[in-house]
Design a protein around this motif. Structure first.
Motif, PDB file in Angstrom:
ATOM      1  N   VAL A   1       0.777  -1.211  -0.171  1.00 59.26           N
ATOM      2  CA  VAL A   1       0.052   0.094  -0.167  1.00 59.26           C
ATOM      3  C   VAL A   1       0.878   1.343  -0.050  1.00 59.26           C
ATOM      4  CG1 VAL A   1      -1.577   1.421   1.249  1.00 59.26           C
ATOM      5  CG2 VAL A   1      -1.859  -1.152   0.912  1.00 59.26           C
ATOM      6  N   TYR A   2       1.814   1.296   0.776  1.00 60.99           N
ATOM      7  CA  TYR A   2       2.862   2.602   0.830  1.00 60.99           C
ATOM      8  C   TYR A   2       3.466   2.498  -0.499  1.00 60.99           C
ATOM      9  CZ  TYR A   2       2.555   4.085   5.778  1.00 60.99           C
ATOM     10  OH  TYR A   2       2.232   4.446   6.937  1.00 60.99           O
ATOM     11  N   ASP A   3       3.859   1.494  -1.216  1.00 61.89           N
ATOM     12  CA  ASP A   3       4.496   1.757  -2.526  1.00 61.89           C
ATOM     13  C   ASP A   3       3.580   2.350  -3.460  1.00 61.89           C
ATOM     14  OD1 ASP A   3       6.926   0.306  -1.792  1.00 61.89           O
ATOM     15  OD2 ASP A   3       6.185  -1.809  -2.408  1.00 61.89           O
TER      16      ASP A   3
ATOM     17  N   GLU B   1     -17.929   1.135  -2.205  1.00 55.89           N
ATOM     18  CA  GLU B   1     -16.456   0.782  -2.400  1.00 55.89           C
ATOM     19  C   GLU B   1     -15.814   1.813  -1.642  1.00 55.89           C
ATOM     20  OE1 GLU B   1     -14.099  -0.987  -5.912  1.00 55.89           O
ATOM     21  OE2 GLU B   1     -14.840   1.240  -6.249  1.00 55.89           O
ATOM     22  N   ARG B   2     -16.031   3.198  -1.488  1.00 58.23           N
ATOM     23  CA  ARG B   2     -15.070   4.189  -0.889  1.00 58.23           C
ATOM     24  C   ARG B   2     -15.255   3.358   0.891  1.00 58.23           C
ATOM     25  NH1 ARG B   2     -17.913   7.959  -3.483  1.00 58.23           N
ATOM     26  NH2 ARG B   2     -19.085   8.739  -1.836  1.00 58.23           N
ATOM     27  N   GLN B   3     -16.294   3.372   1.290  1.00 62.95           N
ATOM     28  CA  GLN B   3     -16.774   3.188   2.679  1.00 62.95           C
ATOM     29  C   GLN B   3     -15.835   1.851   3.046  1.00 62.95           C
ATOM     30  OE1 GLN B   3     -18.401   4.568   5.432  1.00 62.95           O
ATOM     31  NE2 GLN B   3     -17.033   3.477   6.438  1.00 62.95           N
ATOM     32  N   LYS B   4     -15.784   0.780   2.037  1.00 64.08           N
ATOM     33  CA  LYS B   4     -15.036  -0.571   2.235  1.00 64.08           C
ATOM     34  C   LYS B   4     -13.722  -0.202   2.372  1.00 64.08           C
ATOM     35  CE  LYS B   4     -14.550  -3.298  -1.074  1.00 64.08           C
ATOM     36  NZ  LYS B   4     -14.841  -4.427  -2.345  1.00 64.08           N
ATOM     37  N   PHE B   5     -13.155   0.522   1.566  1.00 62.00           N
ATOM     38  CA  PHE B   5     -11.528   0.566   1.354  1.00 62.00           C
ATOM     39  C   PHE B   5     -11.072   1.603   2.540  1.00 62.00           C
ATOM     40  CE2 PHE B   5     -11.785  -0.835  -3.012  1.00 62.00           C
ATOM     41  CZ  PHE B   5     -11.372  -2.162  -2.896  1.00 62.00           C
ATOM     42  N   GLU B   6     -12.007   2.488   2.938  1.00 58.59           N
ATOM     43  CA  GLU B   6     -11.439   3.445   4.083  1.00 58.59           C
ATOM     44  C   GLU B   6     -11.389   2.546   5.362  1.00 58.59           C
ATOM     45  OE1 GLU B   6     -13.476   7.174   6.779  1.00 58.59           O
ATOM     46  OE2 GLU B   6     -14.815   5.744   5.832  1.00 58.59           O
TER      47      GLU B   6
ATOM     48  N   PRO C   1      -5.784  -5.920  -5.489  1.00 60.22           N
ATOM     49  CA  PRO C   1      -5.665  -5.253  -6.660  1.00 60.22           C
ATOM     50  C   PRO C   1      -6.789  -4.349  -7.033  1.00 60.22           C
ATOM     51  CG  PRO C   1      -5.599  -7.714  -6.744  1.00 60.22           C
ATOM     52  CD  PRO C   1      -5.866  -7.529  -5.313  1.00 60.22           C
ATOM     53  N   ARG C   2      -7.841  -4.121  -6.375  1.00 64.44           N
ATOM     54  CA  ARG C   2      -8.793  -3.167  -6.795  1.00 64.44           C
ATOM     55  C   ARG C   2      -8.262  -1.501  -6.479  1.00 64.44           C
ATOM     56  NH1 ARG C   2     -11.808  -0.628 -10.109  1.00 64.44           N
ATOM     57  NH2 ARG C   2     -13.553   0.357  -9.122  1.00 64.44           N
TER      58      ARG C   2
ATOM     59  N   PRO D   1      -8.623  -5.813   8.174  1.00 66.77           N
ATOM     60  CA  PRO D   1      -7.712  -4.998   7.502  1.00 66.77           C
ATOM     61  C   PRO D   1      -7.870  -5.376   6.191  1.00 66.77           C
ATOM     62  CG  PRO D   1      -6.517  -6.029   9.477  1.00 66.77           C
ATOM     63  CD  PRO D   1      -8.037  -6.689   9.198  1.00 66.77           C
ATOM     64  N   LEU D   2      -7.269  -4.923   5.161  1.00 68.00           N
ATOM     65  CA  LEU D   2      -7.123  -5.119   3.863  1.00 68.00           C
ATOM     66  C   LEU D   2      -6.676  -6.236   3.333  1.00 68.00           C
ATOM     67  CD1 LEU D   2      -7.782  -3.610   0.868  1.00 68.00           C
ATOM     68  CD2 LEU D   2      -5.378  -3.025   0.677  1.00 68.00           C
ATOM     69  N   THR D   3      -6.915  -7.192   2.501  1.00 65.25           N
ATOM     70  CA  THR D   3      -6.488  -8.470   2.419  1.00 65.25           C
ATOM     71  C   THR D   3      -5.901  -8.663   0.910  1.00 65.25           C
ATOM     72  OG1 THR D   3      -8.534  -9.438   1.494  1.00 65.25           O
ATOM     73  CG2 THR D   3      -8.139  -9.469   3.674  1.00 65.25           C
ATOM     74  N   ARG D   4      -4.934  -9.439   0.823  1.00 63.37           N
ATOM     75  CA  ARG D   4      -4.234  -9.875  -0.432  1.00 63.37           C
ATOM     76  C   ARG D   4      -5.280  -9.671  -1.490  1.00 63.37           C
ATOM     77  NH1 ARG D   4       0.648 -10.811  -1.708  1.00 63.37           N
ATOM     78  NH2 ARG D   4       1.264 -11.115   0.514  1.00 63.37           N
TER      79      ARG D   4
END
Length: 209
Positions: A12-14, A142-147, A198-199, A191-194
């Motif tokens: 994510v930082y990359d 989608e915004r809510q999910k990734f936030e 990709p999204r 947390p965000l998963t592998r």
């Protein structure tokens, strides 16, 4: 062996390194209509591999349609009642000065009195030490999910701890002190998963292009 969740944080930082860094001088026209922002704070750094960079300290979105530029401007604005981020910072500044500061209660009230001197203190700090990057996410769900998943990732699998002098150590809310983020909600969520990665990678690359 490295924690696989830390590899996701690194990835994510990359990605967010690719995004332009913005601040209070950024024009509304330069921002997406809908999106996710990630704030960074001067003096808060992490190191991974051979990279030294500023640590992500807050994640957020716009909830009203095409309201992202206004959301950013409210954080950098002069009214804590329009930005919980400002309210958290103001509480920490007052607590650092005096844990029993006489204005602490009024600052935290939803209908509290105007406190222009404290508002200016918060604005000055935001102008001088906070920058952000952002990427477009048009669909609200989608915004809510990734936030949520990014907050949880940074809180539960950070690449470094807050500095000894981090202002958030004076935050009134224990969840800010515990997470190292100026976020209270979602720090204990999934947390965000592998498989999800990709999204946001696609969304960030689309923003850059």
């Amino acid at each position: 062996m490295q924690d696989p969740n830390l590899r996701i944080t690194e990835a994510v930082y990359d990605l967010i390194h690719l995004l332009p860094r913005r601040d209070n001088r950024t024009l509304k026209s330069e921002l997406p209509a809908n999106g996710i922002y990630i704030f960074f704070e001067q003096g808060e750094t992490i190191q991974y591999r051979d990279i030294v960079t500023e640590r992500a300290v807050r994640v957020g979105i716009n909830t009203s349609d095409v309201g992202f530029p206004d959301r950013i401007y409210k954080h950098y604005g002069n009214n804590r009642k329009q930005s919980i981020f400002r309210k958290h910072i103001g509480k920490a500044l007052l607590t650092k000065e005096n844990p029993k500061h006489p204005l602490l209660r009024d600052w935290g009230l939803k209908t509290g009195p105007p406190l222009p001197e404290i508002e200016q203190m918060v604005s000055d700090l935001l102008y001088q030490t906070f920058t952000f990057c952002c990427f477009a996410v048009d669909e609200a769900e989608e915004r809510q999910k990734f936030e949520t998943s990014l907050i949880a990732l940074f809180a539960q699998h950070p690449l470094g701890k807050p500095s000894a002098g981090w202002l958030g150590r004076y935050a009134v809310n224990e969840r800010i002190r515990r997470s190292g983020l100026w976020n209270c909600d979602d720090i204990d969520k999934t947390p965000l998963t592998r498989s999800q990665f990709p999204r946001p990678k696609e969304l960030i690359k689309a923003t850059i292009e």
